[in-house]
Motif scaffolding. Sequence first.
Motif, PDB file in Angstrom:
ATOM      1  N   MET A   1       0.833  -1.173   0.000  1.00 28.01           N
ATOM      2  CA  MET A   1       0.000   0.000   0.000  1.00 28.01           C
ATOM      3  C   MET A   1       0.881   1.240   0.000  1.00 28.01           C
ATOM      4  O   MET A   1       1.876   1.307   0.701  1.00 28.01           O
ATOM      5  CB  MET A   1      -0.889   0.035   1.222  1.00 28.01           C
ATOM      6  N   GLY A   2       0.429   2.226  -0.732  1.00 29.49           N
ATOM      7  CA  GLY A   2       1.205   3.445  -0.856  1.00 29.49           C
ATOM      8  C   GLY A   2       0.978   4.390   0.309  1.00 29.49           C
ATOM      9  O   GLY A   2       0.011   4.287   1.071  1.00 29.49           O
ATOM     10  N   ILE A   3       1.910   5.321   0.431  1.00 28.80           N
ATOM     11  CA  ILE A   3       1.838   6.309   1.516  1.00 28.80           C
ATOM     12  C   ILE A   3       0.631   7.213   1.326  1.00 28.80           C
ATOM     13  O   ILE A   3      -0.068   7.543   2.285  1.00 28.80           O
ATOM     14  CB  ILE A   3       3.135   7.131   1.568  1.00 28.80           C
ATOM     15  N   LYS A   8      -4.696   9.015   3.090  1.00 25.77           N
ATOM     16  CA  LYS A   8      -6.101   9.200   2.729  1.00 25.77           C
ATOM     17  C   LYS A   8      -7.006   8.427   3.684  1.00 25.77           C
ATOM     18  O   LYS A   8      -8.027   8.933   4.161  1.00 25.77           O
ATOM     19  CB  LYS A   8      -6.288   8.727   1.292  1.00 25.77           C
ATOM     20  N   LEU A   9      -6.598   7.200   3.982  1.00 22.57           N
ATOM     21  CA  LEU A   9      -7.367   6.351   4.892  1.00 22.57           C
ATOM     22  C   LEU A   9      -7.352   6.943   6.306  1.00 22.57           C
ATOM     23  O   LEU A   9      -8.377   6.960   6.984  1.00 22.57           O
ATOM     24  CB  LEU A   9      -6.785   4.931   4.889  1.00 22.57           C
ATOM     25  N   ARG A  10      -6.192   7.455   6.736  1.00 20.11           N
ATOM     26  CA  ARG A  10      -6.071   8.072   8.051  1.00 20.11           C
ATOM     27  C   ARG A  10      -6.957   9.305   8.163  1.00 20.11           C
ATOM     28  O   ARG A  10      -7.631   9.530   9.159  1.00 20.11           O
ATOM     29  CB  ARG A  10      -4.610   8.435   8.306  1.00 20.11           C
ATOM     30  N   LYS A  11      -6.980  10.135   7.114  1.00 13.88           N
ATOM     31  CA  LYS A  11      -7.820  11.332   7.111  1.00 13.88           C
ATOM     32  C   LYS A  11      -9.302  10.952   7.185  1.00 13.88           C
ATOM     33  O   LYS A  11     -10.080  11.574   7.897  1.00 13.88           O
ATOM     34  CB  LYS A  11      -7.553  12.153   5.854  1.00 13.88           C
ATOM     35  N   GLU A  12      -9.665   9.892   6.470  1.00 14.80           N
ATOM     36  CA  GLU A  12     -11.064   9.442   6.494  1.00 14.80           C
ATOM     37  C   GLU A  12     -11.453   8.948   7.886  1.00 14.80           C
ATOM     38  O   GLU A  12     -12.549   9.230   8.371  1.00 14.80           O
ATOM     39  CB  GLU A  12     -11.267   8.328   5.461  1.00 14.80           C
ATOM     40  N   VAL A  13     -10.550   8.262   8.560  1.00 16.61           N
ATOM     41  CA  VAL A  13     -10.827   7.775   9.916  1.00 16.61           C
ATOM     42  C   VAL A  13     -10.968   8.952  10.878  1.00 16.61           C
ATOM     43  O   VAL A  13     -11.848   8.966  11.738  1.00 16.61           O
ATOM     44  CB  VAL A  13      -9.711   6.802  10.377  1.00 16.61           C
TER      45      VAL A  13
END
Length: 137
Positions: A1-3, A8-13
């Motif tokens: 998985m890319g940075i 993006k996933l962290r921001k969504e969480v």
Amino acid sequence: MGIRYMEKLRKEVILENKLNEFEDDIFDGKNIDIKAFYRLKKELLDSSEDTHNLLELHMILEAMLDKSHNEILNKRLNLLTIWSTIFLPLSFYTGLFGMNFDDIPFLNNHHGFWIFTGLTIITAVGMFLYFKRNKWL
């Protein structure tokens, strides 16, 4: 998985956690910071398509918040209307008996003041009981 994907996933969480906090506060009936609430909406609108479900949830919470504010306003206006209705006849009595005429009923009567006072109290209590019986108050 890319940075980028992880960011993006962290921001969504993070956005989801903020939205869940607002949801809990709204359901608990707590006061919320409206500016922060709409800042979150702006963040959701500016973010990618992945947060579409969060945006829908935000819109639902916004509608719930508007509804609860409208209910509070309606209750206050209802109470104000009832109190105004109770005091309207009392203002009429005061205006009528405050006129400068000699032939006002009870003016020259020895017990006229007490009759007038009793009339106003009976009117106010009667209207209060009427509203209470009809469950408007």
